[in-house]
Each structure stands twice: as C-alpha cells, then as structure tokens.
Design an enzyme around this catalytic site. Structure first.
Site, mmCIF file in Angstrom:
data_model
loop_
_atom_site.group_PDB
_atom_site.id
_atom_site.type_symbol
_atom_site.label_atom_id
_atom_site.label_comp_id
_atom_site.label_asym_id
_atom_site.label_seq_id
_atom_site.Cartn_x
_atom_site.Cartn_y
_atom_site.Cartn_z
ATOM 1 N N LYS A 1 0.829 -1.186 0.000
ATOM 2 C CA LYS A 1 0.000 0.000 0.000
ATOM 3 C C LYS A 1 0.875 1.252 0.000
ATOM 4 C CE LYS A 1 -3.042 -2.616 3.002
ATOM 5 N NZ LYS A 1 -2.581 -3.316 4.211
ATOM 6 N N GLY A 2 2.172 1.038 0.220
ATOM 7 C CA GLY A 2 3.083 2.164 0.465
ATOM 8 C C GLY A 2 3.220 3.163 -0.665
ATOM 9 N N ASP B 1 14.875 -1.183 -0.322
ATOM 10 C CA ASP B 1 15.653 -1.437 0.891
ATOM 11 C C ASP B 1 16.689 -2.523 0.575
ATOM 12 O OD1 ASP B 1 16.201 -1.265 3.680
ATOM 13 O OD2 ASP B 1 14.872 -2.934 4.071
ATOM 14 N N LYS C 1 17.454 3.105 0.204
ATOM 15 C CA LYS C 1 18.383 2.890 1.327
ATOM 16 C C LYS C 1 19.530 2.041 0.805
ATOM 17 C CE LYS C 1 15.402 2.255 5.282
ATOM 18 N NZ LYS C 1 14.962 1.243 6.257
ATOM 19 N N ASP D 1 4.810 2.563 6.381
ATOM 20 C CA ASP D 1 4.163 2.228 7.655
ATOM 21 C C ASP D 1 5.108 1.594 8.662
ATOM 22 O OD1 ASP D 1 4.374 -0.294 6.144
ATOM 23 O OD2 ASP D 1 3.195 -1.132 7.790
HETATM 24 P P1 IMP Z 1 13.007 -4.719 0.034
HETATM 25 O O1 IMP Z 1 12.399 -5.887 -0.647
HETATM 26 O O2 IMP Z 1 13.893 -5.127 1.183
HETATM 27 O O3 IMP Z 1 13.680 -3.745 -0.878
HETATM 28 O O4 IMP Z 1 11.843 -3.986 0.800
HETATM 29 C C1 IMP Z 1 10.904 -3.240 0.208
HETATM 30 C C2 IMP Z 1 9.715 -3.030 1.116
HETATM 31 O O5 IMP Z 1 10.049 -3.073 2.520
HETATM 32 C C3 IMP Z 1 9.172 -1.653 0.892
HETATM 33 O O6 IMP Z 1 8.240 -1.640 -0.152
HETATM 34 C C4 IMP Z 1 8.544 -1.312 2.229
HETATM 35 O O7 IMP Z 1 7.228 -1.780 2.271
HETATM 36 C C5 IMP Z 1 9.365 -2.086 3.251
HETATM 37 N N1 IMP Z 1 10.343 -1.215 3.931
HETATM 38 C C6 IMP Z 1 11.684 -1.226 3.795
HETATM 39 N N2 IMP Z 1 12.275 -0.283 4.561
HETATM 40 C C7 IMP Z 1 11.268 0.361 5.199
HETATM 41 C C8 IMP Z 1 11.228 1.465 6.122
HETATM 42 O O8 IMP Z 1 12.242 2.076 6.531
HETATM 43 N N3 IMP Z 1 9.981 1.842 6.540
HETATM 44 C C9 IMP Z 1 8.847 1.234 6.129
HETATM 45 N N4 IMP Z 1 8.850 0.204 5.270
HETATM 46 C C10 IMP Z 1 10.045 -0.225 4.806
#
Ligand code: IMP
Length: 179
Positions: free
Chosen positions: A45-46, A104, A132, A160
């Site tokens: 939903k972000g 992330d 990040k 969130d």
């Molecule tokens: P990845 O697959 O590790 O790149 O993560 C992506 C998802 O993790 C994002 O779409 C967010 O929903 C969640 N996420 C990663 N870091 C944060 C944060 O600092 N705050 C909130 N959600 C995060």
C-alpha cells in the site's frame, strides 16, 4: 496525534512535493519513447501517496494498476515475495513503470521485475520515492529515485510501521521507545 510519535522529520512535505514534480516531468519525457499507453504499476500500500503525487505531472496517456506483495511484518525484511493481489489485466508486450515507496534490500523490486518480465512485459522502469543503498542485499537499482536515506526505519507518505503512520504527509523516524 501521530506526529508526536516522531523523533525527527527526514524529508518535509514541501521537499517531497517538489521532488515528485521533478521526477514526474522527467518520467513524462522518458516515457515518450516507450509503448503507449505505459502502465504505471503501484505496489500496495506504500506507493499510493507517491503515485498520486507523481501522476499529477504526467501529461502522457498512461494507465494505472496495483499489485500487493507480502513484505515486512514489523521492521525485519522477509526473503521471498508472495503475490497477494495480482494485476487486473494482461501485461503481454506492455511497457511498465513500477512505482515503489522504498528500495531497501532490493528483493521486492528484483523479484517483481523477474515476475513481470515472465508475464510478458516488454520494458520495465522502476521509480522509488526512497532508497536505502546501505541495506542492499541483491544487485538492483531503481531507474528514478526521490531521496536516498540512511539505514534507519522510516515512516510516513505511505510508509508504515505495523500498518500505521502511512498518513503522515512527510517522512520521519519514530521515537525509539515505539519499536
Ligand atoms: P526490500 O524488498 O527489502 O527492498 O523492501 C521493500 C519493502 O520493505 C518496501 O516496499 C517497504 O514496504 C518495506 N520497507 C523497507 N524499509 C522500510 C522502512 O524504513 N519503513 C517502512 N517500510 C520499509
């Protein structure tokens, strides 16, 4: 009030709005070379507030769709992604812009791109509000990034913590005692 739960604000509402205008205009130019109408795919939903702000600056003919994938419970990343809500229509031969709130570890974007190419997408560009880079576990970069942030858990403007704080109009960090 939820803003009282914040330790600090990292990116203000004004900065987000201005950056979305820049990104939107840049994207609008670039998608002119892609197959029209480009399909903007928001990851629920972000990405919702970011998508809404971004498309104000797109004058090209586009369509929108949304997908939901499993990601975090609490502050820890999970390895694989699971499709919770799939796209409504076929994407065979289509050009897509994937809209994310944050990259992330990079797992979500990497797996999603693979999956969408397997479903027949022709070209996929990724736009993310936040990045990040210090947390990256897989080799992937977004094509367009709003802001780079440090290795801190952030909330607001769609992001969130246990489903809360998405409605903050800016990006901030929660007070430690709340985690
Ligand atoms: P990845 O697959 O590790 O790149 O993560 C992506 C998802 O993790 C994002 O779409 C967010 O929903 C969640 N996420 C990663 N870091 C944060 C944060 O600092 N705050 C909130 N959600 C995060």
């Amino acid at each position: 009030m939820i803003k009282d739960d914040l330790k600090k604000i990292l990116v203000s509402e004004k900065e987000i709005v201005e950056r979305c205008e820049q990104l939107g205009k840049q994207l609008d130019k670039d998608i002119a070379t892609m197959k029209s109408p480009v399909l903007f795919v928001g990851i629920l939903k972000g990405s919702v507030p970011f998508m809404a702000e971004l498309i104000k600056h797109i004058d090209s003919d586009i369509e929108m769709d949304f997908m939901a994938v499993s990601s975090y419970s609490g502050t820890e990343s999970v390895g694989d992604i699971k499709i919770i809500k799939d796209l409504d229509h076929s994407i065979k031969g289509r050009d897509l812009v994937l809209v994310e709130d944050i990259v992330d570890t990079g797992t979500t974007i990497k797996e999603l791109k693979k999956l969408l190419y397997n479903k027949g997408a022709h070209e996929i560009k990724v736009v993310t509000l936040l990045d990040k880079p210090s947390r990256r576990k897989v080799d992937i970069e977004a094509d367009y990034t709003g802001f780079e942030v440090e290795n801190e858990f952030v909330v607001g403007f769609g992001l969130d913590y246990n489903q809360r704080y998405r409605n903050l109009p800016y990006i901030g960090v929660l007070k430690e005692e709340l985690y």
